[in-house]
Structures are given as structure tokens and as C-alpha cells.
Design a protein around this motif. Structure first.
Motif, PDB file in Angstrom:
ATOM      1  N   ASP A  61      22.050  -2.893  -8.151  1.00 30.90           N
ATOM      2  CA  ASP A  61      22.193  -2.347  -9.497  1.00 30.90           C
ATOM      3  C   ASP A  61      23.171  -1.179  -9.504  1.00 30.90           C
ATOM      4  N   LEU A  62      23.295  -0.519  -8.352  1.00 28.67           N
ATOM      5  CA  LEU A  62      24.124   0.685  -8.263  1.00 28.67           C
ATOM      6  C   LEU A  62      24.633   0.863  -6.840  1.00 28.67           C
ATOM      7  N   ILE A  63      25.868   1.372  -6.717  1.00 29.11           N
ATOM      8  CA  ILE A  63      26.414   1.749  -5.420  1.00 29.11           C
ATOM      9  C   ILE A  63      26.555   3.272  -5.401  1.00 29.11           C
ATOM     10  N   VAL A  64      25.916   3.914  -4.426  1.00 29.37           N
ATOM     11  CA  VAL A  64      26.027   5.365  -4.265  1.00 29.37           C
ATOM     12  C   VAL A  64      26.929   5.638  -3.074  1.00 29.37           C
ATOM     13  N   LEU A  65      28.018   6.340  -3.318  1.00 28.77           N
ATOM     14  CA  LEU A  65      28.983   6.698  -2.279  1.00 28.77           C
ATOM     15  C   LEU A  65      28.762   8.158  -1.912  1.00 28.77           C
ATOM     16  N   ASN A  66      28.209   8.391  -0.722  1.00 27.87           N
ATOM     17  CA  ASN A  66      27.900   9.744  -0.291  1.00 27.87           C
ATOM     18  C   ASN A  66      29.034  10.281   0.573  1.00 27.87           C
ATOM     19  N   ALA A  67      29.866  11.107  -0.018  1.00 31.30           N
ATOM     20  CA  ALA A  67      31.017  11.664   0.695  1.00 31.30           C
ATOM     21  C   ALA A  67      30.639  12.881   1.524  1.00 31.30           C
ATOM     22  N   CYS A  68      29.340  13.245   1.527  1.00 34.73           N
ATOM     23  CA  CYS A  68      28.891  14.421   2.275  1.00 34.73           C
ATOM     24  C   CYS A  68      28.324  14.063   3.645  1.00 34.73           C
ATOM     25  N   ALA A  69      27.937  12.801   3.836  1.00 36.45           N
ATOM     26  CA  ALA A  69      27.286  12.399   5.080  1.00 36.45           C
ATOM     27  C   ALA A  69      28.254  11.576   5.930  1.00 36.45           C
ATOM     28  N   GLY A  70      28.942  12.257   6.835  1.00 30.91           N
ATOM     29  CA  GLY A  70      29.905  11.575   7.687  1.00 30.91           C
ATOM     30  C   GLY A  70      31.248  11.422   7.004  1.00 30.91           C
ATOM     31  N   SER A  71      32.143  10.697   7.640  1.00 33.49           N
ATOM     32  CA  SER A  71      33.487  10.518   7.093  1.00 33.49           C
ATOM     33  C   SER A  71      33.500   9.331   6.136  1.00 33.49           C
ATOM     34  N   LEU A  72      34.101   9.545   4.977  1.00 34.65           N
ATOM     35  CA  LEU A  72      34.169   8.496   3.973  1.00 34.65           C
ATOM     36  C   LEU A  72      35.475   8.626   3.210  1.00 34.65           C
ATOM     37  N   ASN A  73      36.337   7.639   3.357  1.00 38.10           N
ATOM     38  CA  ASN A  73      37.599   7.605   2.616  1.00 38.10           C
ATOM     39  C   ASN A  73      37.318   6.962   1.263  1.00 38.10           C
ATOM     40  N   LEU A  74      37.109   7.795   0.242  1.00 38.20           N
ATOM     41  CA  LEU A  74      36.718   7.297  -1.071  1.00 38.20           C
ATOM     42  C   LEU A  74      37.739   6.339  -1.658  1.00 38.20           C
ATOM     43  N   ASP A  75      39.024   6.692  -1.539  1.00 36.71           N
ATOM     44  CA  ASP A  75      40.056   5.831  -2.115  1.00 36.71           C
ATOM     45  C   ASP A  75      40.021   4.439  -1.490  1.00 36.71           C
ATOM     46  N   GLU A  76      39.888   4.409  -0.169  1.00 34.62           N
ATOM     47  CA  GLU A  76      39.890   3.134   0.548  1.00 34.62           C
ATOM     48  C   GLU A  76      38.669   2.287   0.177  1.00 34.62           C
ATOM     49  N   VAL A  77      37.496   2.915   0.160  1.00 35.87           N
ATOM     50  CA  VAL A  77      36.268   2.186  -0.142  1.00 35.87           C
ATOM     51  C   VAL A  77      36.242   1.736  -1.596  1.00 35.87           C
ATOM     52  N   CYS A  78      36.630   2.610  -2.503  1.00 36.28           N
ATOM     53  CA  CYS A  78      36.621   2.247  -3.924  1.00 36.28           C
ATOM     54  C   CYS A  78      37.601   1.108  -4.214  1.00 36.28           C
ATOM     55  N   GLN A  79      38.746   1.142  -3.572  1.00 34.57           N
ATOM     56  CA  GLN A  79      39.715   0.063  -3.757  1.00 34.57           C
ATOM     57  C   GLN A  79      39.136  -1.263  -3.253  1.00 34.57           C
ATOM     58  N   ALA A  80      38.468  -1.218  -2.114  1.00 33.25           N
ATOM     59  CA  ALA A  80      37.860  -2.431  -1.557  1.00 33.25           C
ATOM     60  C   ALA A  80      36.750  -2.944  -2.468  1.00 33.25           C
ATOM     61  N   LEU A  81      35.981  -2.033  -3.047  1.00 33.98           N
ATOM     62  CA  LEU A  81      34.929  -2.434  -3.977  1.00 33.98           C
ATOM     63  C   LEU A  81      35.523  -3.022  -5.252  1.00 33.98           C
ATOM     64  N   ASP A  82      36.635  -2.458  -5.702  1.00 37.29           N
ATOM     65  CA  ASP A  82      37.318  -3.002  -6.885  1.00 37.29           C
ATOM     66  C   ASP A  82      37.734  -4.447  -6.659  1.00 37.29           C
ATOM     67  N   GLU A  83      38.149  -4.742  -5.445  1.00 42.47           N
ATOM     68  CA  GLU A  83      38.652  -6.077  -5.126  1.00 42.47           C
ATOM     69  C   GLU A  83      37.555  -7.143  -5.127  1.00 42.47           C
ATOM     70  N   THR A  84      36.289  -6.729  -5.067  1.00 37.50           N
ATOM     71  CA  THR A  84      35.196  -7.705  -5.152  1.00 37.50           C
ATOM     72  C   THR A  84      35.064  -8.254  -6.568  1.00 37.50           C
ATOM     73  N   GLN A  85      35.572  -7.503  -7.558  1.00 39.78           N
ATOM     74  CA  GLN A  85      35.515  -7.885  -8.973  1.00 39.78           C
ATOM     75  C   GLN A  85      34.076  -8.005  -9.495  1.00 39.78           C
ATOM     76  N   LEU A  86      33.148  -7.351  -8.794  1.00 39.98           N
ATOM     77  CA  LEU A  86      31.760  -7.355  -9.252  1.00 39.98           C
ATOM     78  C   LEU A  86      31.529  -6.372 -10.394  1.00 39.98           C
ATOM     79  N   GLU A  87      32.362  -5.330 -10.451  1.00 40.48           N
ATOM     80  CA  GLU A  87      32.260  -4.300 -11.494  1.00 40.48           C
ATOM     81  C   GLU A  87      30.879  -3.651 -11.507  1.00 40.48           C
ATOM     82  N   LEU A  88      30.404  -3.293 -10.307  1.00 36.68           N
ATOM     83  CA  LEU A  88      29.099  -2.654 -10.188  1.00 36.68           C
ATOM     84  C   LEU A  88      29.214  -1.153 -10.453  1.00 36.68           C
TER      85      LEU A  88
END
Length: 216
Positions: free
Chosen positions: A48-75
Motif C-alpha cells: 500500500d505504501l513504500i517508505v524510503l528511509n534515508a537515515c538508516a544506512g546509505s540510500l541513493n534516493l534519486d536512483e531508487v525513486c527512478q527505479a521505482l518509477d520504471e515499475t509503473q506501479l505508481e505506488l
């Protein structure tokens, strides 16, 4: 309302983990410790929801968000961050520190009009936005009537629905002179949902009465 949440945080249950807060809310939490696995997990889990925690470890938001966009799920997504980031302004975001009530408020904002998007019964998930059904990672698109039929059966899982009730709810008619249309649509839905449509495990025929959706 408890949700199915895909939590993306690369640190294993560190002090900045959001998982305890989500569990406290009663959510079902699936964790992607490898951010690059988040898109494939989203495709399988349909959270129902994707929570992206940029505080716990390394997380490249741009890279992950782009990959999620490519799923076309629009979650829906919620970004938890410590320092301001361009991506944090793109949709719902939550700066740390925060309380569980603040988390709930931001989750409500993130979900928005997708609050009742997914209907789950057993291991089957129905998507009201994309009008498709998934089970065990297998996805099938539904026609409008197939969608209405399956939604009715899943909403009342475990209950025997007589043919008259189904015809009235799905086809908006009280006519029962010929219900072959119902039987044909049941067969089509079974072909998209069942492993073996000839031996259905989910849409069960109750002879002389109608049909029942089994979520066991």
C-alpha cells in the motif's frame, strides 16, 4: 488503518530504523535492506505504501525513486530524511525526529486517494487503480466486468453468493432466465487467477446456489 508497507532501509535495525514505528501502528512491514531490490519486491508484494528511509544506512534516493518509477506501479511513497533533499519535496516526506502520530499523519497524506486501492484475500491482491489481479507474483489484467465480479467475490470471501446476488451486483439486473454470461465470466476470471482453472482453489462452485471465494 493497518497497511502493507515496503520499508527501504539498508541498515539492519539500527537506531534510525522506522520499522518499530510502523509495527507499533499495526502495519505489515516488509524490509528491503538492499535498496536496489526495492523495485522487484514492490512488483511482487504490491504494498500500500513504500517508505524510503534515508537515515538508516546509505540510500541513493534519486536512483531508487527512478527505479521505482520504471515499475509503473505508481505506488505511494513516504521519504524519511535527516537533511533536506530535492526528492523529499517530491510527494510526502517526514523529517526526523518524529512521533508515531506524526508518522501516521504523513502516511495518511502519502496514501491520499489510494486509500482503498488494494483488496487482499488470502494470497490474491486486486488493484482497483490498474484493474488487475496478482497472485504469487503473477499479474493479469481484468475487463471491467471481470473486475467487478472478482471484487465482489473477494470482498465477501468465505461467503456463498447466490447467482441472483451476483447478477444484480455485477450486471445490475434481476433477470435469472439465462446466467451463462456469469458462468463464462467466472471461467475467464479463473483462467487469470487459478493455477488450474479446471480445478479451482479460489473461486469455488456451490452447486445449485452460486459461487464462493476461498481465501484459505
Amino acid at each position: 488503518m493497518a497497511l502493507k508497507v515496503l520499508l527501504v532501509e539498508s541498515e539492519l535495525m539500527g537506531p534510525d530504523s522506522v520499522k518499530p514505528n510502523l509495527v507499533e501502528r499495526g502495519d505489515e512491514v516488509i524490509v528491503a535492506h538492499d535498496p536496489l531490490q526495492a523495485p522487484s519486491m514492490a512488483m511482487v508484494e504490491w504494498p500500500d505504501l513504500i517508505v524510503l528511509n534515508a537515515c538508516a544506512g546509505s540510500l541513493n534516493l534519486d536512483e531508487v525513486c527512478q527505479a521505482l518509477d520504471e515499475t509503473q506501479l505508481e505506488l505511494p511513497r513516504l521519504i524519511v530524511y535527516r537533511e533536506r533533499h530535492d526528492r523529499a519535496l517530491d510527494g510526502a516526506h517526514l523529517p526526523v525526529p518524529f512521533s508515531t502520530s506524526q508518522l501516521s499523519q504523513r502516511i495518511k497524506k502519502a496514501i491520499g486517494n489510494q486509500k482503498n486501492r488494494f483488496l487482499r484475500a488470502g494470497d490474491a491482491t486486486l488493484d482497483a487503480v490498474k484493474r488487475q489481479v496478482q497472485r504469487s507474483g503473477r499479474t493479469a489484467h481484468l475487463t471491467p466486468k471481470e473486475f467487478k465480479l472478482l471484487r465482489l467475490l473477494m470482498q465477501r470471501a468465505g461467503e456463498v453468493l447466490n447467482r441472483g446476488t451476483i447478477m444484480k451486483e455485477v450486471w445490475e439486473t434481476d433477470y435469472l432466465g439465462d446466467t451463462r454470461t456469469l458462468d463464462v465470466h467466472i471461467r475467464w476470471v479463473r483462467e487469470k487467477l487459478e493455477d488450474n482453472p479446471s480445478r479451482p482453489q479460489y473461486i469455488i462452485t456451490v452447486r445449485g446456489v452460486g459461487y464462493r471465494f476461498s481465501s484459505e
